[in-house]
Write a protein that holds these residues in place. Sequence first.
Motif, mmCIF file in Angstrom:
data_model
loop_
_atom_site.group_PDB
_atom_site.id
_atom_site.type_symbol
_atom_site.label_atom_id
_atom_site.label_comp_id
_atom_site.label_asym_id
_atom_site.label_seq_id
_atom_site.Cartn_x
_atom_site.Cartn_y
_atom_site.Cartn_z
ATOM 1 N N SER A 114 0.817 -1.210 0.000
ATOM 2 C CA SER A 114 0.000 0.000 0.000
ATOM 3 C C SER A 114 0.853 1.264 0.000
ATOM 4 N N THR A 117 2.548 1.579 -3.350
ATOM 5 C CA THR A 117 1.576 2.076 -4.331
ATOM 6 C C THR A 117 1.409 3.579 -4.198
ATOM 7 N N ASP A 118 1.236 4.040 -2.969
ATOM 8 C CA ASP A 118 1.008 5.469 -2.745
ATOM 9 C C ASP A 118 2.198 6.310 -3.208
ATOM 10 N N THR A 121 3.057 6.212 -7.027
ATOM 11 C CA THR A 121 2.092 6.969 -7.836
ATOM 12 C C THR A 121 2.476 8.438 -7.839
ATOM 13 N N GLY A 122 2.785 8.974 -6.673
ATOM 14 C CA GLY A 122 3.267 10.345 -6.624
ATOM 15 C C GLY A 122 4.556 10.512 -7.393
ATOM 16 N N GLN A 148 -3.144 10.336 -2.002
ATOM 17 C CA GLN A 148 -2.463 10.569 -3.271
ATOM 18 C C GLN A 148 -2.263 12.048 -3.560
ATOM 19 N N MET A 151 0.869 12.790 -1.706
ATOM 20 C CA MET A 151 2.048 12.212 -2.348
ATOM 21 C C MET A 151 2.427 12.980 -3.607
ATOM 22 N N ASN A 152 1.429 13.391 -4.376
ATOM 23 C CA ASN A 152 1.721 14.143 -5.590
ATOM 24 C C ASN A 152 2.301 15.512 -5.263
ATOM 25 N N VAL A 210 -6.259 13.488 -9.034
ATOM 26 C CA VAL A 210 -5.971 12.209 -8.400
ATOM 27 C C VAL A 210 -7.135 11.884 -7.464
ATOM 28 N N THR A 211 -8.240 11.439 -8.095
ATOM 29 C CA THR A 211 -9.486 11.199 -7.376
ATOM 30 C C THR A 211 -10.061 9.845 -7.794
ATOM 31 N N LEU A 232 -4.277 11.039 -12.952
ATOM 32 C CA LEU A 232 -3.772 9.832 -12.306
ATOM 33 C C LEU A 232 -4.874 8.943 -11.756
ATOM 34 N N GLY A 305 -0.478 4.225 -13.821
ATOM 35 C CA GLY A 305 0.303 3.325 -12.970
ATOM 36 C C GLY A 305 0.641 2.012 -13.636
#
Length: 337
Positions: A114, A117-118, A121-122, A148, A151-152, A210-211, A232, A305
């Motif tokens: 997890s 992944t987070d 992605t960012g 996210q 992270m972005n 990012v939603t 994203l 991704g």
Amino acid sequence: MNNVKLISKDDVKKILDMKKSIEIVEKVYTAHANNHVNMPAKITLDTGESNDWPPYGGSYNAMPAYIGEDLDISGIKWVWGFNDNAKKGIPYIGGVIILNEARTGEVLAIMDGSFITDIRTGASAGVASKYLAKNDTKVAGIIGAGVQGRMNARAIAQSCKELEEIKVADIRWEAAVKCAEELNSELNVKVTPVKSNEECCVGSDLIITVTIADEPLVMYEWLKPGATVLSLGSFQELDENIPLKCDKLVVDSWAQNSHRGELLKLVHAGKITEENIHAEMPEIVVGRKTGRTNDEEIICASIIGMGSTDIGTAGYLYKEFFADMDLPVFAFRTYDK
């Protein structure tokens, strides 16, 4: 018997930061461009996210990959997302990664997926903004104030060296405010909550969605010349005029984007084919295709991704750190001798 290391989220978080994650994602993109990655398109198990049955409002993705070069690792990520998890106090996205020895298939580790992944992605947005956003990008807008979104923000704060402000919008105002408060205490960039998607986008050099929405959140007429728009999410987040009218349309992987994400409806409608794609990100990273070439072009990128970035990240961490660590293990026999 094979001793398989069990690697927790806390183990990963102690080692992996955004700067390193961006480096790994760029490294994996380079391996893609050199044809040193074998990555089937992700397989989705739908449990009500886009269908009526089963009525659980979620889906799973199986994402296998082999990455060659100095990583030389195989694995698979099993990742899920459920729309009502937040109401239950559970993160929307969760995942687990299984790493295999590339030459024998023996399981090396089972690790939390997890956080990887987070952060990857960012990091993917960080790499995309490095090559696609204007060098003097000063204002960015992020729609989506969850994990996210954070992270972005961390990623573009690393990759956009002239960045001065990040605007954050969310369907829930209190989420945008909380996100801005947290990031203002962490980043050397002003983070401002705004009350509408339009306010978030207008005047922004870089826009990121990012939603979990499946409706246009960003309209073409809100874009300034030279804007970079990164989608994203797993569904459509942009006015279709953005990918249709932009000067360059970029994807991380056409194989993935042709069956999921921002472009799916346009692909099904026959409005976008592979011929409309300017480049995949790996081609841009190694210089085979151009990224941004002037400050006026509008560039849209759908970055949904790739499993290779998960397995590449997990493989790097395992080989550089976890292989020699004293961690919990469990023993099982994967074959009869």
